[in-house]
Design a protein around this motif. Sequence first.
Motif, PDB file in Angstrom:
ATOM      1  N   LEU A  92       0.868  -1.363  -0.273  1.00  0.00           N
ATOM      2  CA  LEU A  92      -0.200  -0.303  -0.089  1.00  0.00           C
ATOM      3  C   LEU A  92       1.027   1.797  -0.272  1.00  0.00           C
ATOM      4  O   LEU A  92       0.573   2.236  -0.575  1.00  0.00           O
ATOM      5  CB  LEU A  92      -1.077  -0.389   1.123  1.00  0.00           C
ATOM      6  CG  LEU A  92      -2.182  -1.169   0.989  1.00  0.00           C
ATOM      7  CD1 LEU A  92      -2.390  -1.257   2.837  1.00  0.00           C
ATOM      8  CD2 LEU A  92      -2.600  -1.315   0.171  1.00  0.00           C
ATOM      9  N   VAL A  93       1.773   1.396   0.790  1.00  0.00           N
ATOM     10  CA  VAL A  93       3.003   2.349   0.782  1.00  0.00           C
ATOM     11  C   VAL A  93       3.737   2.682  -0.559  1.00  0.00           C
ATOM     12  O   VAL A  93       4.202   3.353  -0.335  1.00  0.00           O
ATOM     13  CB  VAL A  93       3.421   2.310   2.083  1.00  0.00           C
ATOM     14  CG1 VAL A  93       4.344   3.545   2.198  1.00  0.00           C
ATOM     15  CG2 VAL A  93       2.600   2.361   3.234  1.00  0.00           C
ATOM     16  N   THR A  94       4.392   1.541  -0.665  1.00  0.00           N
ATOM     17  CA  THR A  94       5.284   1.250  -2.198  1.00  0.00           C
ATOM     18  C   THR A  94       4.960   1.216  -3.522  1.00  0.00           C
ATOM     19  O   THR A  94       6.127   1.231  -3.977  1.00  0.00           O
ATOM     20  CB  THR A  94       7.031   0.624  -1.531  1.00  0.00           C
ATOM     21  OG1 THR A  94       5.857  -1.090  -1.649  1.00  0.00           O
ATOM     22  CG2 THR A  94       6.794   0.995  -0.610  1.00  0.00           C
ATOM     23  N   ASN A  95       3.737   0.566  -4.012  1.00  0.00           N
ATOM     24  CA  ASN A  95       3.452   0.681  -4.837  1.00  0.00           C
ATOM     25  C   ASN A  95       4.230  -0.633  -5.593  1.00  0.00           C
ATOM     26  O   ASN A  95       3.133  -0.830  -6.653  1.00  0.00           O
ATOM     27  CB  ASN A  95       3.389   1.727  -5.946  1.00  0.00           C
ATOM     28  CG  ASN A  95       2.319   2.861  -5.278  1.00  0.00           C
ATOM     29  OD1 ASN A  95       1.339   2.571  -4.416  1.00  0.00           O
ATOM     30  ND2 ASN A  95       2.556   3.948  -5.454  1.00  0.00           N
ATOM     31  N   LEU A  96       4.643  -1.649  -4.243  1.00  0.00           N
ATOM     32  CA  LEU A  96       5.092  -3.252  -5.392  1.00  0.00           C
ATOM     33  C   LEU A  96       4.400  -3.782  -4.867  1.00  0.00           C
ATOM     34  O   LEU A  96       3.630  -3.941  -3.413  1.00  0.00           O
ATOM     35  CB  LEU A  96       6.948  -2.635  -4.434  1.00  0.00           C
ATOM     36  CG  LEU A  96       7.684  -1.945  -5.295  1.00  0.00           C
ATOM     37  CD1 LEU A  96       8.702  -2.410  -4.677  1.00  0.00           C
ATOM     38  CD2 LEU A  96       8.272  -2.254  -6.479  1.00  0.00           C
ATOM     39  N   GLU A  97       3.835  -4.778  -5.334  1.00  0.00           N
ATOM     40  CA  GLU A  97       2.777  -6.235  -5.593  1.00  0.00           C
ATOM     41  C   GLU A  97       3.403  -6.650  -4.533  1.00  0.00           C
ATOM     42  O   GLU A  97       4.930  -6.810  -4.523  1.00  0.00           O
ATOM     43  CB  GLU A  97       2.659  -6.763  -6.535  1.00  0.00           C
ATOM     44  CG  GLU A  97       1.582  -5.824  -7.286  1.00  0.00           C
ATOM     45  CD  GLU A  97       0.776  -6.430  -8.248  1.00  0.00           C
ATOM     46  OE1 GLU A  97       0.566  -7.165  -7.423  1.00  0.00           O
ATOM     47  OE2 GLU A  97      -0.131  -5.913  -8.429  1.00  0.00           O
ATOM     48  N   PRO A  98       3.629  -7.841  -3.039  1.00  0.00           N
ATOM     49  CA  PRO A  98       3.929  -8.526  -2.150  1.00  0.00           C
ATOM     50  C   PRO A  98       5.288  -9.621  -3.407  1.00  0.00           C
ATOM     51  O   PRO A  98       6.230  -9.965  -2.592  1.00  0.00           O
ATOM     52  CB  PRO A  98       2.982  -9.019  -1.704  1.00  0.00           C
ATOM     53  CG  PRO A  98       1.494  -7.965  -1.488  1.00  0.00           C
ATOM     54  CD  PRO A  98       1.514  -7.606  -2.827  1.00  0.00           C
ATOM     55  N   ARG A  99       4.619  -9.911  -4.259  1.00  0.00           N
ATOM     56  CA  ARG A  99       5.633 -11.118  -5.112  1.00  0.00           C
ATOM     57  C   ARG A  99       6.185 -10.049  -5.608  1.00  0.00           C
ATOM     58  O   ARG A  99       7.904 -10.754  -5.589  1.00  0.00           O
ATOM     59  CB  ARG A  99       4.720 -11.833  -6.127  1.00  0.00           C
ATOM     60  CG  ARG A  99       4.058 -10.765  -6.955  1.00  0.00           C
ATOM     61  CD  ARG A  99       3.301 -11.718  -8.096  1.00  0.00           C
ATOM     62  NE  ARG A  99       3.150 -10.929  -9.432  1.00  0.00           N
ATOM     63  CZ  ARG A  99       3.119 -10.003 -10.348  1.00  0.00           C
ATOM     64  NH1 ARG A  99       4.826 -11.061 -10.856  1.00  0.00           N
ATOM     65  NH2 ARG A  99       3.268  -9.603 -11.730  1.00  0.00           N
TER      66      ARG A  99
END
Length: 158
Positions: A92-99
Amino acid sequence: MMKLKSKRFCRSISKLGIGNKVVASSPIEKDCNENCEIKWELRPGGMLVQKRENNKSVGEIITIRVSTVSKWHDISIEETSTFGELKMVLSLVTNLEPREQRLLYRGKERDDNEFLHMIGVRDKDKVLLLEDPAIKEMKLLSLARGQSINNPCPTIRV
């Protein structure tokens, strides 16, 4: 929380039993009487252990400083959370998906199913967030080809 009664766990050298009363015969036994109770808790790994008497409750909120290459974020999360749950919050903070995320704590990459408190993460500890190099390379290749990242397989035209 489970309460178990057992005189076996009481610290005693010798006891004199008089009827239903238990009389302590040494100074160590003053706190151990007939109602000697030990509080137990079940840890996430399934281990039954004696409950700690410090004033921390299970699931206490801790703040973790997550550092990326150029920024850092202070994330508040329960100490009993997993690294996978931390990745969800970071997405939510970094706009990187968990994968796409790789989390390193104390120099080692951590799996999504590892618990923060079991690894030793405490309040105000630091975790390093890196973008997965394989996914980063795939993004760059797809941008060079003019494709969206959601469709990494190119359409074959004859």
